[in-house]
Structure formats: C-alpha cells, structure tokens
Design a protein around this motif. Sequence first.
Motif, mmCIF file in Angstrom:
data_model
loop_
_atom_site.group_PDB
_atom_site.id
_atom_site.type_symbol
_atom_site.label_atom_id
_atom_site.label_comp_id
_atom_site.label_asym_id
_atom_site.label_seq_id
_atom_site.Cartn_x
_atom_site.Cartn_y
_atom_site.Cartn_z
ATOM 1 N N HIS A 173 65.722 -38.913 71.125
ATOM 2 C CA HIS A 173 65.394 -38.209 72.362
ATOM 3 C C HIS A 173 66.243 -36.934 72.390
ATOM 4 C CE1 HIS A 173 63.484 -41.914 73.965
ATOM 5 N NE2 HIS A 173 64.485 -42.552 73.389
ATOM 6 N N CYS A 208 63.561 -34.995 78.738
ATOM 7 C CA CYS A 208 63.664 -35.259 77.311
ATOM 8 C C CYS A 208 62.966 -34.113 76.583
ATOM 9 C CB CYS A 208 63.011 -36.585 76.971
ATOM 10 S SG CYS A 208 63.123 -36.979 75.214
ATOM 11 N N GLU A 210 62.559 -33.991 73.106
ATOM 12 C CA GLU A 210 62.163 -34.360 71.739
ATOM 13 C C GLU A 210 61.059 -35.399 71.863
ATOM 14 O OE1 GLU A 210 63.560 -33.267 68.663
ATOM 15 O OE2 GLU A 210 61.826 -34.364 67.887
ATOM 16 N N TYR A 211 59.931 -35.128 71.251
ATOM 17 C CA TYR A 211 58.799 -36.051 71.423
ATOM 18 C C TYR A 211 59.195 -37.464 71.004
ATOM 19 C CZ TYR A 211 54.349 -38.321 71.308
ATOM 20 O OH TYR A 211 53.340 -39.215 71.543
ATOM 21 N N CYS A 212 58.991 -38.430 71.929
ATOM 22 C CA CYS A 212 59.483 -39.783 71.673
ATOM 23 C C CYS A 212 58.446 -40.849 71.990
ATOM 24 C CB CYS A 212 60.759 -40.020 72.481
ATOM 25 S SG CYS A 212 60.552 -39.686 74.241
ATOM 26 N N HIS A 216 56.797 -39.476 76.754
ATOM 27 C CA HIS A 216 57.815 -38.439 76.572
ATOM 28 C C HIS A 216 57.816 -37.453 77.742
ATOM 29 C CE1 HIS A 216 59.758 -34.876 74.953
ATOM 30 N NE2 HIS A 216 58.623 -34.230 75.025
ATOM 31 N N MET A 219 59.737 -38.496 80.924
ATOM 32 C CA MET A 219 61.106 -38.961 80.719
ATOM 33 C C MET A 219 62.034 -37.872 81.251
ATOM 34 S SD MET A 219 62.856 -40.388 77.247
ATOM 35 C CE MET A 219 64.617 -40.705 77.174
HETATM 36 CU CU1 CUA Z 1 62.571 -39.234 75.061
HETATM 37 CU CU2 CUA Z 1 61.029 -37.528 74.571
#
Ligand code: CUA
Length: 343
Positions: A173, A208, A210-212, A216, A219
């Motif tokens: 993340h 967030c 960063e693609y998670c 995402h 988040m």
């Molecule tokens: Cu955690 Cu995107």
Amino acid sequence: MSWIGALKTVLVIGAFAASGASLSAKSVEQSALNPASPQAFSIDVLWWLMFWVSLVALVGTLAVLAIGLWRARRAGNQQLSAVGSRNLVLVAGLAIPLVVLVSLVGGSLILGKELSAEPPANALTIEVTGWRWWWQVRYLDSGGEPMFTTANELHIPVGRPVKVSLRAADVIHSFWVPNLHGKTDLVPGHVNNSWFQASQAGVFRGQCAEYCGTQHALMAFLVIAEPEAEFERWLENQKRPAPAPQTAAARLGQQVFMDKCSHCHNIRGTQAEGQGTDGIVAPDLTHFGSRRTLAAATKPSSRGHIAGWVSDSQSIKPGNFMPPIPLTPEHLTAVTTYLESLK
Ligand code: CUA
C-alpha cells in the motif's frame, strides 16, 4: 529549508499557507499544492519550479517552431540557408535541456534526501499498518510501547513532529496525505518511516496511493491536526477502555455485538477484548463512536451509514472482508446504538 522559502518567494507563487493557522480542525481541501507542513511545502515548491521551467520550455519550443514555419513560408521556393541552425540545435536542443534536466534531478535528489532525514527525537510515533482496505493505527508511548489501537483516523498535535512507522499486512500500500507529505510505501515484511509536522490545524484526507486490489480507491483515512491541549484530551480518552452501555438499547446492542461481531472486532474493556489476534483482523472499535468516518473514510459515521454497513457492507464496499450480518430490525437498531455510544 530557508533556501526553499527564498526560492518560492522568488517564484512569486503565493505566500505559504500560514494564513490558515486556525485553531479548530476544519476540513482542508486535499491537495499537494495546499501545503500544511514544511515537508509538503518543500514538495510544493519543487512542483511549482518544475511547472514554470516546463512552461518556459514549452513556450520556447513552440516559439522556435513558429519562427521556423514563418521563415519557411517567407522563403517560398527559395532554399533556406542553414547558417546558425546547427548552433541552435546544439544550444537549444542539447545544452539547455542538459542543464535544465540535471538541475531538476539534482533539486529533487537534494529535497528527497532532506525529506527522508531522521525525525527529531521528540517525535510522536504512530504505527500504521495497511490492510486490504483499511488502516490499523497504533499509538506508541515514548518508550516505544503500544498505548492503544484505532483505525482509519490519526490525530496529531500541531507543531510537533510526527513519525509514522509504516507496515503492510498483506500487499503493498502507500501512505499519502498530500497536504502534509509525499507518498511512502507500506511493504510487507519491511518497515518504512516517514515524518512530518503539521503547521496548522485541520482535517486532512489521506489515501492509499498504490493499487492494492478492488477497493484501493476506498482506502482512505483522515489526519486530524489539532492544538496540543485538544490532542492530549483525545489521547487520554483513547487510552481508556470503551464506555459501558448506558441505555437498554445500547446494552442489547452490546449483547448482539458480542454474539455476532466480536469474533473479528476488538473492543477494549469488554468480552471482545483481544479479538482480531488469530489471523482475522478487523478494525478496533473501542472508540468507534468518536471517529468521523467508517470503512476507511468511505462514508461519514452517521447512524444510517453504520446500520447500512453492518447489515450489508458488501453493497457499500464490494469485496471487503466483512460478511453480511443478518439481524432483526430490533437488533440492528440496538447494535447501531451501541456502536454510536463508543465515544
Ligand atoms: Cu491500499 Cu491501495
């Protein structure tokens, strides 16, 4: 960082947002160009520097192109003389870009080094762990021992350095509060640190970066920067166990919670204390009623949204790890009342 301040003054792009030094925490527009800390201020300066340099380069290139076209048109069928064009290519096409790019890269590196320096020793330490798709937040005392755990909302004192110690529980993340600092990744099996210092009170939205996975985009979290005294009051309250239910509805709600929710959610001072430790971790709800949002800043923490989330969170944030909780209307109302009472 005085050179940065001087640079910004030279660039004439508006004074640092010290004017926003209000005492109450009001919602601040989420933008890296609206800095509320010296760290974000430096990033803002670099952004504007790059913007102006790029603008000059763009205008310059277009001007050369326009002159070339104009000259070619005037020359008609005559052969254009090539005199001077070689020097132009060498200077404008090679020397100037080299100087500009090296300067910008150098500036970024210097700034990056400055921003990644160790935090001052008196920094408040907050441990943040990224989960799909929410933030676990633990406050540590001066000895590094955890004081309490909360979720999706950080409170920080204005004017004091804050170190966030970042971990990831599942995937990568990235912690980003644009008004306060740049991004720092949360990497499984590794601890990354970042630090900043809010120079004004405010409610800053973070997310967030960063693609998670599927949620995402939902988040997010809030950082609430408040004056020291207000922060200390919040801290003292968070350290306390959850308040006991005061009404019949809240008491019923607590029973329902223990029956249906306490397998995953921790509430300090109740039977649900110590939950979420056997691999099933869900946000700590000890002082849930004091938070402004639910589901990682997905919805405001209103009665309707709480009830909607408990009964069918999948319709609000599909794919999240909370299953639907089938409840009678009476039990749903009661558990909502109980959750709201956890101030
Ligand atoms: Cu955690 Cu995107």
